[in-house]
Each structure stands twice: as C-alpha cells, then as structure tokens.
Design a protein around this motif. Structure first.
Motif, PDB file in Angstrom:
ATOM      1  N   ILE A 190      59.668  16.524  76.620  1.00  0.00           N
ATOM      2  CA  ILE A 190      60.275  17.165  75.387  1.00  0.00           C
ATOM      3  C   ILE A 190      60.420  16.136  74.288  1.00  0.00           C
ATOM      4  O   ILE A 190      60.726  15.033  74.327  1.00  0.00           O
ATOM      5  N   SER A 191      60.010  16.767  73.031  1.00  0.00           N
ATOM      6  CA  SER A 191      60.063  15.775  71.948  1.00  0.00           C
ATOM      7  C   SER A 191      60.836  16.497  70.806  1.00  0.00           C
ATOM      8  O   SER A 191      61.237  17.659  70.910  1.00  0.00           O
ATOM      9  N   ASP A 192      61.507  15.607  70.086  1.00  0.00           N
ATOM     10  CA  ASP A 192      62.179  16.051  68.783  1.00  0.00           C
ATOM     11  C   ASP A 192      62.551  14.582  67.947  1.00  0.00           C
ATOM     12  O   ASP A 192      62.518  13.676  68.471  1.00  0.00           O
ATOM     13  N   PHE A 193      62.642  14.953  66.717  1.00  0.00           N
ATOM     14  CA  PHE A 193      62.896  13.963  65.806  1.00  0.00           C
ATOM     15  C   PHE A 193      64.479  13.554  65.722  1.00  0.00           C
ATOM     16  O   PHE A 193      64.813  12.719  65.091  1.00  0.00           O
ATOM     17  N   THR A 194      65.220  14.244  66.238  1.00  0.00           N
ATOM     18  CA  THR A 194      66.706  13.985  66.510  1.00  0.00           C
ATOM     19  C   THR A 194      67.342  13.466  67.807  1.00  0.00           C
ATOM     20  O   THR A 194      67.054  14.095  68.735  1.00  0.00           O
ATOM     21  N   ASN A 195      67.658  12.237  67.901  1.00  0.00           N
ATOM     22  CA  ASN A 195      67.732  11.450  69.247  1.00  0.00           C
ATOM     23  C   ASN A 195      69.144  12.169  70.083  1.00  0.00           C
ATOM     24  O   ASN A 195      68.925  12.258  71.124  1.00  0.00           O
ATOM     25  N   GLU A 196      70.012  12.840  69.196  1.00  0.00           N
ATOM     26  CA  GLU A 196      71.125  13.300  69.698  1.00  0.00           C
ATOM     27  C   GLU A 196      70.747  14.663  70.560  1.00  0.00           C
ATOM     28  O   GLU A 196      70.998  14.930  71.552  1.00  0.00           O
ATOM     29  N   ARG A 197      69.665  15.520  70.022  1.00  0.00           N
ATOM     30  CA  ARG A 197      68.911  16.603  70.902  1.00  0.00           C
ATOM     31  C   ARG A 197      68.250  15.820  72.100  1.00  0.00           C
ATOM     32  O   ARG A 197      68.347  16.703  73.067  1.00  0.00           O
ATOM     33  N   LEU A 198      67.683  14.877  71.863  1.00  0.00           N
ATOM     34  CA  LEU A 198      66.848  14.427  73.010  1.00  0.00           C
ATOM     35  C   LEU A 198      67.950  13.900  74.151  1.00  0.00           C
ATOM     36  O   LEU A 198      67.629  14.125  75.345  1.00  0.00           O
ATOM     37  N   VAL A 199      69.032  13.482  73.888  1.00  0.00           N
ATOM     38  CA  VAL A 199      70.071  13.069  74.901  1.00  0.00           C
ATOM     39  C   VAL A 199      70.633  14.263  75.483  1.00  0.00           C
ATOM     40  O   VAL A 199      70.433  14.383  76.915  1.00  0.00           O
ATOM     41  N   PHE A 200      71.062  15.487  74.536  1.00  0.00           N
ATOM     42  CA  PHE A 200      71.204  16.608  75.288  1.00  0.00           C
ATOM     43  C   PHE A 200      70.141  17.200  76.106  1.00  0.00           C
ATOM     44  O   PHE A 200      70.411  17.658  77.265  1.00  0.00           O
ATOM     45  N   ALA A 201      68.810  16.939  75.962  1.00  0.00           N
ATOM     46  CA  ALA A 201      67.677  17.580  76.513  1.00  0.00           C
ATOM     47  C   ALA A 201      67.885  16.712  78.042  1.00  0.00           C
ATOM     48  O   ALA A 201      67.477  17.519  79.015  1.00  0.00           O
ATOM     49  N   LYS A 202      67.997  15.675  77.994  1.00  0.00           N
ATOM     50  CA  LYS A 202      68.062  14.830  79.203  1.00  0.00           C
ATOM     51  C   LYS A 202      69.115  14.945  80.061  1.00  0.00           C
ATOM     52  O   LYS A 202      69.077  15.203  81.290  1.00  0.00           O
ATOM     53  N   GLU A 203      70.303  15.439  79.395  1.00  0.00           N
ATOM     54  CA  GLU A 203      71.476  15.641  80.241  1.00  0.00           C
ATOM     55  C   GLU A 203      71.058  17.136  80.835  1.00  0.00           C
ATOM     56  O   GLU A 203      71.775  17.636  81.740  1.00  0.00           O
ATOM     57  N   ASN A 204      70.220  18.079  80.291  1.00  0.00           N
ATOM     58  CA  ASN A 204      69.800  19.347  80.896  1.00  0.00           C
ATOM     59  C   ASN A 204      68.581  19.235  81.751  1.00  0.00           C
ATOM     60  O   ASN A 204      67.816  20.477  81.780  1.00  0.00           O
ATOM     61  N   TYR A 208      61.553  13.231  80.720  1.00  0.00           N
ATOM     62  CA  TYR A 208      60.902  12.310  79.780  1.00  0.00           C
ATOM     63  C   TYR A 208      61.322  12.893  78.061  1.00  0.00           C
ATOM     64  O   TYR A 208      61.189  13.995  78.021  1.00  0.00           O
ATOM     65  N   THR A 209      61.570  11.872  77.262  1.00  0.00           N
ATOM     66  CA  THR A 209      61.941  12.425  75.856  1.00  0.00           C
ATOM     67  C   THR A 209      60.989  11.719  74.834  1.00  0.00           C
ATOM     68  O   THR A 209      61.036  10.194  75.281  1.00  0.00           O
ATOM     69  N   ILE A 210      60.662  12.368  73.875  1.00  0.00           N
ATOM     70  CA  ILE A 210      60.092  11.426  72.746  1.00  0.00           C
ATOM     71  C   ILE A 210      60.395  11.732  71.598  1.00  0.00           C
ATOM     72  O   ILE A 210      60.476  12.876  71.271  1.00  0.00           O
ATOM     73  N   ASN A 211      60.704  10.661  70.575  1.00  0.00           N
ATOM     74  CA  ASN A 211      61.021  10.652  69.358  1.00  0.00           C
ATOM     75  C   ASN A 211      59.755  10.495  68.550  1.00  0.00           C
ATOM     76  O   ASN A 211      59.255   9.342  68.480  1.00  0.00           O
ATOM     77  N   PRO A 212      58.932  11.491  67.840  1.00  0.00           N
ATOM     78  CA  PRO A 212      57.800  11.316  67.054  1.00  0.00           C
ATOM     79  C   PRO A 212      57.931  10.148  66.286  1.00  0.00           C
ATOM     80  O   PRO A 212      56.697   9.729  65.868  1.00  0.00           O
ATOM     81  N   SER A 213      58.987   9.978  65.428  1.00  0.00           N
ATOM     82  CA  SER A 213      59.316   9.078  64.437  1.00  0.00           C
ATOM     83  C   SER A 213      59.344   7.529  65.015  1.00  0.00           C
ATOM     84  O   SER A 213      59.090   6.589  64.380  1.00  0.00           O
ATOM     85  N   GLU A 214      59.520   7.533  66.398  1.00  0.00           N
ATOM     86  CA  GLU A 214      59.567   6.262  66.966  1.00  0.00           C
ATOM     87  C   GLU A 214      58.425   5.690  67.906  1.00  0.00           C
ATOM     88  O   GLU A 214      58.241   4.542  68.020  1.00  0.00           O
ATOM     89  N   VAL A 215      57.484   6.644  68.424  1.00  0.00           N
ATOM     90  CA  VAL A 215      56.377   6.133  69.259  1.00  0.00           C
ATOM     91  C   VAL A 215      55.278   7.162  68.908  1.00  0.00           C
ATOM     92  O   VAL A 215      55.457   8.231  68.461  1.00  0.00           O
ATOM     93  N   ASP A 216      54.164   6.863  69.380  1.00  0.00           N
ATOM     94  CA  ASP A 216      53.056   7.826  69.421  1.00  0.00           C
ATOM     95  C   ASP A 216      53.272   8.697  70.353  1.00  0.00           C
ATOM     96  O   ASP A 216      52.925   8.629  71.606  1.00  0.00           O
ATOM     97  N   VAL A 217      53.227  10.033  70.111  1.00  0.00           N
ATOM     98  CA  VAL A 217      53.345  11.096  70.969  1.00  0.00           C
ATOM     99  C   VAL A 217      52.194  11.349  71.984  1.00  0.00           C
ATOM    100  O   VAL A 217      52.166  11.449  73.228  1.00  0.00           O
ATOM    101  N   GLN A 220      52.101   8.280  74.309  1.00  0.00           N
ATOM    102  CA  GLN A 220      53.272   8.313  75.505  1.00  0.00           C
ATOM    103  C   GLN A 220      52.913   9.327  76.477  1.00  0.00           C
ATOM    104  O   GLN A 220      52.983   9.130  77.765  1.00  0.00           O
ATOM    105  N   ILE A 221      52.227  10.547  76.089  1.00  0.00           N
ATOM    106  CA  ILE A 221      51.926  11.607  76.906  1.00  0.00           C
ATOM    107  C   ILE A 221      50.741  10.889  77.935  1.00  0.00           C
ATOM    108  O   ILE A 221      50.789  11.425  79.134  1.00  0.00           O
TER     109      ILE A 221
END
Length: 339
Positions: A190-204, A208-217, A220-221
């Motif tokens: 799952i990808s999102d520009f907000t790391n807090e949302r990615l943390v929540f996604a990981k908890e659920n 794998y989580t991806i922040n498109p502002s930090e890595v090449d999507v 990474q895939i």
C-alpha cells in the motif's frame, strides 16, 4: 426530529422535521444511532460532488435500531440492530438484469440523490436493511457500508489467495480495501504520501508500505515482486497519475481497478494494456456485498481497529464537518452520534 441538511455548498442546517411514518407493508422505521462522515459527504458540503442534488440530508454510512415494522415484514423485528444498504434501482435496465444494480441507469444513492441518514429516524423498504448482532458496537456496525466498497473493489479485481495486491492510497477507503484483500489471503502493498497513514496500514495487515515521495514506486514494486509486478492494482486515489502508474506496475494478466470519479483524462499507451493483456475495471458502490460484510462483522473477523477516530454528537455536526475539513491528516473516520 433533528435532521442535518446541506441546502447548498458550504452551509449546514440543523432542522426540526416531522418523524416519518410507515406507508407500505414492506417498510421499516429505523432509529438512527451512528452515521459516518464520508468523503462524498464532504464533497457535497464543498459543492464538488457532481452526482449530488440540493438541498440534501446527507449520510449513507448508517446504522440503527428497528422501532417499527410493516405488516409484510419478516426479515427483521422491532429491536433488531441493522445497517442500511444505501442504493435503490429500477430492476429493469441492462445493468440491473445483469446483476449490476449499483450502476443502474436510474440508481439512487441514499444521502446523494435522495435524503439520507443524518436524521433521527428513517423509513425504508425492508430490503435495504441488514441485521447485525446486537452485541456488535455501533462504531463497528457503522463501518459496514465503507467495508462494502472494499469488498466490491476486491471482487472487481478478482483478488484471491497468493496474489500480490498493490493499493494506492491509505485513506479510509484504501484501508477497507486492505482489510478485505488480507481476508482473501493476498500479500498487500500500500502506498501513501503520509507516513502516519502507512504506519496505520501496517498495523492493519499491510505487508509492505511505500511513500512515493521517498522512493521510486515502480522500482520498489519490482523489487518486492521479483520483477513480476502486482497481480491486482487498486487505485483508491483516482487521479490521472495514479491510474497511469497502476497500468505500469500491473503484472502480465493482471487486474487494474479504479475507484475514482476524476474527469481529467489519463495518458496511457495501449501497448501496456495489450502486451500484458490487462483487465481494467471500474468499481462503484457495491453489488451484493452487504451480506458478506455483515457476516464478517458479526464474526468479528472485520473490525475497525482504530479506523474510527472521532465522534461528534448530532448537536456538534457543524463543528464535525469543520474539523474533518481542517484536519484531514488526523481524521480517519468521524461519526455522528444520535444518542
């Protein structure tokens, strides 16, 4: 009774209107307990929902208690806890006859095309209510309709065990897709520009989580899938760039599902679609998903697990909409309480 109406963009009214009465033998009266504030409700408030008409009592994520039933009703009884299926349809058009009433040419959505659930009581046909176990908390039950969106998207994408699913967007809808994809046995990125949302996604359950502002999507895939790509890509963002990326990173014989209503054209080469023989699918509302979702809620296999973050009493509805508008990074799901 109290009702929340948006007469035009950027205005919310708290009205005192008559309590509705049963008129047909197949109708039920529901005392509303919770109503979720959806992104589409916010779009109606902002005047940016192209499908809505005004004035409108909003609210389509609704749960409550049956307080009266018509003489022809047998599926529910007084005192039952229910969730509301928010669509009506003609039953005669091509879509309806082919089992797709969610895209009926005359589809009417509760809280969008007709007055919805943000009022103390509603009267509906019994086919629009689904019984939930009384031990299920209202905050869990109110999530049934959003879960049907996730269930529809995974159904449209033919998500199955062992597949790799890439979800773009970790907002409330992205999280519902995530939850349903994991129940199908998929590996989920799952990808999102907000790391807090990615943390929540990981908890659920996200693998794998991806922040498109930090890595090449795309890179990474490819790394995660050993160069194969994602077998199903579900775009819960719905802008041209995410749709284009979905086609790019989908695996051969893959499925791309879009939930967006963006009217801006995307730029996609046909070669990508043909070479990989992709299936590209839209997903709107839901088709026969409520029964499945209610079973998962009743069995507690599907829980919000922190997805509901804010609660407001009906008397605070104006503050609720303002808070959701001003704090999109803090609010996952806000609900209005009618108690």
């Amino acid at each position: 009774m109290k009702a929340i109406r948006i007469p035009e963009a950027h205005i919310i009214e708290v009205l005192d209107i008559p309590v509705p009465e049963l008129e047909k033998e197949n109708e039920v009266k529901v005392k509303i307990k919770r109503v979720g504030i959806c992104g589409s409700d916010m779009h109606i408030y902002h005047g940016t929902n192209p499908l809505a008409t005004y004035p409108r009592i909003v609210g389509h994520e609704v749960t409550g208690e049956i307080v009266e039933v018509g003489s022809g009703v047998s599926k529910v009884s007084i005192g039952d806890h229910v969730v509301i299926e928010p669509i009506t349809y003609c039953g005669e058009c091509y879509a309806c006859k082919n089992g797709r009433p969610n895209v009926c040419k005359e589809v009417s959505v509760f809280g969008v095309h007709e007055d919805g659930g943000m009022r103390e009581f509603v009267v509906l046909e019994d086919k629009q209510v689904h019984k939930v176990d009384s031990e299920i908390e209202w905050d869990e039950a109110v999530m049934a309709e959003p879960y049907t969106i996730g269930a529809q998207a995974t159904w449209r994408g033919n998500v199955g065990e062992g597949q790799t699913v890439f979800i773009q967007g970790a907002g409330p809808i992205g999280i519902t897709v995530l939850k349903l994809a994991k129940l199908h046995g998929a590996t989920v990125i799952i990808s999102d520009f907000t790391n807090e949302r990615l943390v929540f996604a990981k908890e659920n359950g996200a693998d794998y989580t991806i922040n498109p502002s930090e890595v090449d999507v795309s890179g990474q895939i490819n790394e995660i899938t050993n160069g194969e790509g994602a077998n199903v890509v579900i775009d819960a963002v719905g802008v041209p760039q995410t749709f284009e990326l979905a086609v790019e990173v989908a695996s051969p014989a893959g499925n791309v599902v879009t939930l967006g209503f963006n009217a801006t054209p995307s730029s996609i080469a046909m070669m990508h679609i043909t070479k990989k023989e992709l299936t590209i699918t839209g997903s709107r509302l839901q088709t026969n998903q409520f029964g499945k979702v209610v079973e998962l809620i009743n069995s507690k296999k599907l829980t919000h697990n922190g997805l509901v973050t804010h609660r407001f009493h009906v008397d605070q509805v104006k503050e609720a909409f303002e808070f959701v508008e001003k704090n999109p990074d803090k609010v996952r799901k806000a609900v209005i309480e009618f108690e």
